[in-house]
Design an enzyme around this catalytic site. Sequence first.
Site, short mmCIF file in Angstrom:
data_model
loop_
_atom_site.label_atom_id
_atom_site.label_comp_id
_atom_site.label_asym_id
_atom_site.label_seq_id
_atom_site.Cartn_x
_atom_site.Cartn_y
_atom_site.Cartn_z
N SER A 68 -22.31 14.41 45.12
CA SER A 68 -24.00 14.23 45.35
C SER A 68 -24.42 13.43 44.48
O SER A 68 -25.24 12.77 44.62
CB SER A 68 -24.32 15.11 44.25
OG SER A 68 -24.10 16.75 45.13
N LYS A 236 -26.45 9.82 37.69
CA LYS A 236 -26.51 10.42 38.58
C LYS A 236 -25.06 11.05 38.74
O LYS A 236 -24.53 10.78 38.93
CB LYS A 236 -26.82 10.04 40.41
CG LYS A 236 -26.85 10.83 41.20
CD LYS A 236 -28.30 11.68 41.17
CE LYS A 236 -27.87 13.10 42.77
NZ LYS A 236 -27.13 14.23 41.71
N THR A 237 -25.32 12.90 38.94
CA THR A 237 -23.54 13.50 38.92
C THR A 237 -22.86 13.80 40.16
O THR A 237 -24.06 13.42 40.91
CB THR A 237 -23.90 14.08 37.78
OG1 THR A 237 -24.93 15.54 38.48
CG2 THR A 237 -24.00 14.19 36.73
N GLY A 238 -22.20 14.35 40.44
CA GLY A 238 -21.58 15.09 41.65
C GLY A 238 -20.46 16.00 41.45
O GLY A 238 -19.97 15.98 40.25
#
Length: 302
Positions: A68, A236-238
């Site tokens: 993501s 922003k993470t994933g």
Amino acid sequence: MKKLITLIAIAFIIISVQSCGKATPVSSLQKELSEYVEGKDATIGIAVIIDRKDTVEVNGNRAFPMLSVYKFPIAVALGEYIRHADDIIPDTLTIKQSDLKPDTYSPMRDKHEDEASFQVTLDELLAYAMQQSDNNASDILLNMMGGTANAMLELKRLGIENVNVVSTEAEMYEDNQLCYENSSTPVGMAQLLDRFEHEFDDPYAKKIKLMMETCATGVNRLAKPLVGTNTVIGHKTGTGFTLPDGRLMAINDAGYVHLPDGRSYSIAVFIENSGYDMQQTEEIVAKISEIVYNNLSRQHLR
């Protein structure tokens, strides 16, 4: 006089050798990060760009699945598309429930599950994608600019290399191997973050920055060691799925940090094929963030 000149020359050589052998702040951070990740039961990639000039990396030019995190380059690409496209992107869209994937992570779909159709603004779509990692919202944003090919064109227009947006969330759901093709090198992502933070200041970019700086996901990753330090972090993470052998596909976080003294850095941490559980893997991300923050707090990099 010749003896004096010879002595001065010898002294200069000694000083020069000592200076060359002395660790610089950049090399100190490089050494500390390299030593920390050595021997870990995971493939770890790190890139840090400090004050727009110094780059420190570990596996920085290796491609990692973004998960993501890839919603960030999608948002950047859409901003570029809006600036250059001939057609006008509507501020409000009507979404049919039947157009949404039912078996994917989507707070937006869940909120409107009892409605056959509903309206959503562009800002709301961006917030769903950037702050809640909504997969349906991400695909709608991609469709608004004509798909992944146009997203890549916009990133190339910006001169961004090694950040690849090649398939939608719906396509990744059908074929998990596509997650590996939506990839980025840590250096490529850190460069995109660095450019976005320092060179983009239009109303659209400001909205994205605010969303990243108020992001509620991944609080145990890059942001964890920065709590109470008066720094500003936008990120922003994933998060990947568990592989058949029990390992974690990927745990990622990427963002920019503003220090209280005015300095800044962008950072990307990608962890692939982790042999640790979620909490332990997030702790690795947090420790890397802590190492970078502590190093830069101790020393002013020139």
